[in-house]
Design a protein around this motif. Sequence first.
Motif, mmCIF file in Angstrom:
data_model
loop_
_atom_site.group_PDB
_atom_site.id
_atom_site.type_symbol
_atom_site.label_atom_id
_atom_site.label_comp_id
_atom_site.label_asym_id
_atom_site.label_seq_id
_atom_site.Cartn_x
_atom_site.Cartn_y
_atom_site.Cartn_z
ATOM 1 N N THR A 1 42.586 39.916 28.905
ATOM 2 C CA THR A 1 44.435 39.664 29.294
ATOM 3 C C THR A 1 44.336 39.812 31.568
ATOM 4 O OG1 THR A 1 45.309 41.791 29.266
ATOM 5 C CG2 THR A 1 46.007 39.573 28.150
ATOM 6 N N HIS A 2 43.064 40.761 31.368
ATOM 7 C CA HIS A 2 43.099 40.681 32.969
ATOM 8 C C HIS A 2 41.912 41.562 33.149
ATOM 9 C CE1 HIS A 2 47.082 42.549 32.051
ATOM 10 N NE2 HIS A 2 47.564 42.310 33.567
ATOM 11 N N ASP B 1 44.174 44.747 30.510
ATOM 12 C CA ASP B 1 43.683 45.948 32.240
ATOM 13 C C ASP B 1 44.195 45.807 33.418
ATOM 14 O OD1 ASP B 1 42.184 48.087 33.803
ATOM 15 O OD2 ASP B 1 40.343 46.363 33.667
ATOM 16 N N TYR C 1 45.719 43.136 45.101
ATOM 17 C CA TYR C 1 44.433 43.915 44.515
ATOM 18 C C TYR C 1 43.452 43.363 44.192
ATOM 19 C CZ TYR C 1 42.168 46.759 41.023
ATOM 20 O OH TYR C 1 41.530 47.623 40.186
ATOM 21 N N MET D 1 50.057 39.564 45.384
ATOM 22 C CA MET D 1 48.710 40.519 44.786
ATOM 23 C C MET D 1 47.754 41.169 45.566
ATOM 24 S SD MET D 1 48.872 37.382 41.806
ATOM 25 C CE MET D 1 47.211 39.017 40.899
ATOM 26 N N GLY E 1 31.377 43.164 34.967
ATOM 27 C CA GLY E 1 32.703 43.627 34.462
ATOM 28 C C GLY E 1 33.786 42.855 33.197
ATOM 29 N N SER E 2 34.679 43.523 32.571
ATOM 30 C CA SER E 2 34.949 43.510 31.121
ATOM 31 C C SER E 2 34.254 41.710 30.144
ATOM 32 C CB SER E 2 36.443 43.620 31.025
ATOM 33 O OG SER E 2 37.445 43.126 31.637
ATOM 34 N N PRO F 1 45.970 46.307 37.350
ATOM 35 C CA PRO F 1 46.358 46.532 38.546
ATOM 36 C C PRO F 1 46.874 47.867 38.596
ATOM 37 C CG PRO F 1 47.140 44.552 38.860
ATOM 38 C CD PRO F 1 46.744 44.385 37.516
ATOM 39 N N GLU G 1 43.288 35.016 34.212
ATOM 40 C CA GLU G 1 43.141 35.806 35.348
ATOM 41 C C GLU G 1 44.107 35.108 35.792
ATOM 42 O OE1 GLU G 1 42.543 38.922 36.972
ATOM 43 O OE2 GLU G 1 43.459 37.945 39.083
ATOM 44 N N LEU G 2 45.179 36.125 36.910
ATOM 45 C CA LEU G 2 46.453 35.432 37.640
ATOM 46 C C LEU G 2 46.038 34.672 38.922
ATOM 47 C CD1 LEU G 2 49.472 34.011 37.455
ATOM 48 C CD2 LEU G 2 49.916 36.708 37.916
ATOM 49 N N HIS H 1 34.531 50.863 30.211
ATOM 50 C CA HIS H 1 33.819 49.522 29.554
ATOM 51 C C HIS H 1 33.115 49.873 28.809
ATOM 52 C CE1 HIS H 1 33.865 47.772 33.741
ATOM 53 N NE2 HIS H 1 35.264 46.853 33.555
ATOM 54 N N SER I 1 46.770 32.422 34.283
ATOM 55 C CA SER I 1 48.371 32.536 33.558
ATOM 56 C C SER I 1 48.816 34.197 33.474
ATOM 57 C CB SER I 1 48.120 32.398 31.848
ATOM 58 O OG SER I 1 49.088 32.885 31.351
ATOM 59 N N ASP I 2 49.794 34.280 33.855
ATOM 60 C CA ASP I 2 50.187 35.242 33.273
ATOM 61 C C ASP I 2 50.051 36.247 32.534
ATOM 62 O OD1 ASP I 2 52.171 38.064 34.076
ATOM 63 O OD2 ASP I 2 52.740 37.368 32.601
ATOM 64 N N ALA I 3 49.655 37.627 32.122
ATOM 65 C CA ALA I 3 48.474 38.152 31.607
ATOM 66 C C ALA I 3 49.402 38.719 30.086
ATOM 67 C CB ALA I 3 48.172 39.815 31.508
ATOM 68 N N GLY J 1 39.681 39.751 35.948
ATOM 69 C CA GLY J 1 39.102 40.113 37.284
ATOM 70 C C GLY J 1 38.135 39.060 37.198
HETATM 71 N N1 SAM Z 1 39.529 43.939 33.336
HETATM 72 C C1 SAM Z 1 38.629 43.633 34.622
HETATM 73 C C2 SAM Z 1 37.554 44.891 34.534
HETATM 74 O O1 SAM Z 1 37.275 45.220 33.358
HETATM 75 O O2 SAM Z 1 36.505 43.896 34.999
HETATM 76 C C3 SAM Z 1 39.643 44.506 35.455
HETATM 77 C C4 SAM Z 1 40.479 44.053 35.917
HETATM 78 S S1 SAM Z 1 41.254 44.443 37.172
HETATM 79 C C5 SAM Z 1 41.988 46.031 37.148
HETATM 80 C C6 SAM Z 1 42.721 43.415 37.428
HETATM 81 C C7 SAM Z 1 42.834 42.410 36.988
HETATM 82 O O3 SAM Z 1 43.912 41.390 36.890
HETATM 83 C C8 SAM Z 1 43.127 41.696 38.468
HETATM 84 O O4 SAM Z 1 41.966 40.629 39.135
HETATM 85 C C9 SAM Z 1 44.093 41.246 39.258
HETATM 86 O O5 SAM Z 1 44.161 39.816 39.552
HETATM 87 C C10 SAM Z 1 44.789 40.559 38.210
HETATM 88 N N2 SAM Z 1 46.084 40.852 37.865
HETATM 89 C C11 SAM Z 1 47.127 41.847 38.562
HETATM 90 N N3 SAM Z 1 47.971 40.890 37.715
HETATM 91 C C12 SAM Z 1 48.304 39.992 36.689
HETATM 92 C C13 SAM Z 1 49.467 39.601 35.661
HETATM 93 N N4 SAM Z 1 50.402 39.597 35.622
HETATM 94 N N5 SAM Z 1 48.339 38.598 34.266
HETATM 95 C C14 SAM Z 1 46.874 38.197 34.590
HETATM 96 N N6 SAM Z 1 46.249 39.330 35.592
HETATM 97 C C15 SAM Z 1 46.788 39.781 36.150
#
Ligand code: SAM
Length: 280
Positions: free
Chosen positions: A40-41, A163, A3, A1, A98-99, A165, A117-118, A18, A141-143, A43
Amino acid sequence: MNYRHIFHAGNPADVMKHAVLALILDHLRAKPAPFCVLDTHAGIGRYDLTSEPARKTAESDDGIGRLWGRPAPHPGLAPYLDAVQALNPDGALRWYPGSPRIARAALRPQDRMVLVELHPDDARSLKSEFADDRAVSVHQSDAYTALKAHLPPKEKRGLVLIDPPFEQPDEFARMAEGLALAHRRWSTGIFALWYPIKERAAVWRFQDAVEKTGIPKVLIAELTWHPEDTHLRLNGSGLLIVNPPWKLDETLRAMLPALHDALPSTGGGASVSWLTPEAS
Ligand code: SAM
């Protein structure tokens, strides 16, 4: 990871995502019944645009930096700009929501938010951002596992933001599968799935996969700021929205062109269309 969103916070893709997110939340607030947001993601929740990594790419200069301190290009941007303003009350743009922070600004006492957030460091930052906030629960956790764990919410109204990466080559396929699973569990929820517009064929394959699930009422909103003549750069930002609020399509048809004109571009434009209509 690898990103980290700090390198991209407040860029044109974030602004588009946003701004639409804030409009959906505004609609959810229109009725008193409680709602739940699952991000689910998530940040880290808020980003310091003056920090070294943010300044290294300076991506926000062409995003929120173009809107800050100027009249809103369209009234539909107000809920989003208000959320940015709320983090920067002294008028200097430093903190970017962020979101999770955009959504938190919309919650009322009866509403709730689940953040997933993973990345261990980002999950830790997120937990500290929302420490002692009883409306918010944070899970490392995983999204896609989280979609199973947290849906359907007891409130029966609300929004799921997906959302990723796009570090994994199969991210589009995983999103389509994740949406199908989530929609089976909660067919009345609003789902917003963000995707990058780089290679158009990959976007078409994703949209075909969603269409084949048979999920009705799917809206596509896209904003591009470069012509799609190369897939080696980010040409634009897309959102696939299931069960969008009433008249969101109309608002986006007016708002996204205004946003396109307000942001730097070498071409592109805005488009809003239905992938699948309402079930008859
Ligand atoms: N949604 C956030 C915002 O708008 O402020 C930005 C999210 S960013 C594009 C993607 C996020 O997903 C990163 O923080 C990354 O660490 C996390 N991530 C990556 N793989 C993931 C997974 N399998 N499950 C959950 N989070 C994950």
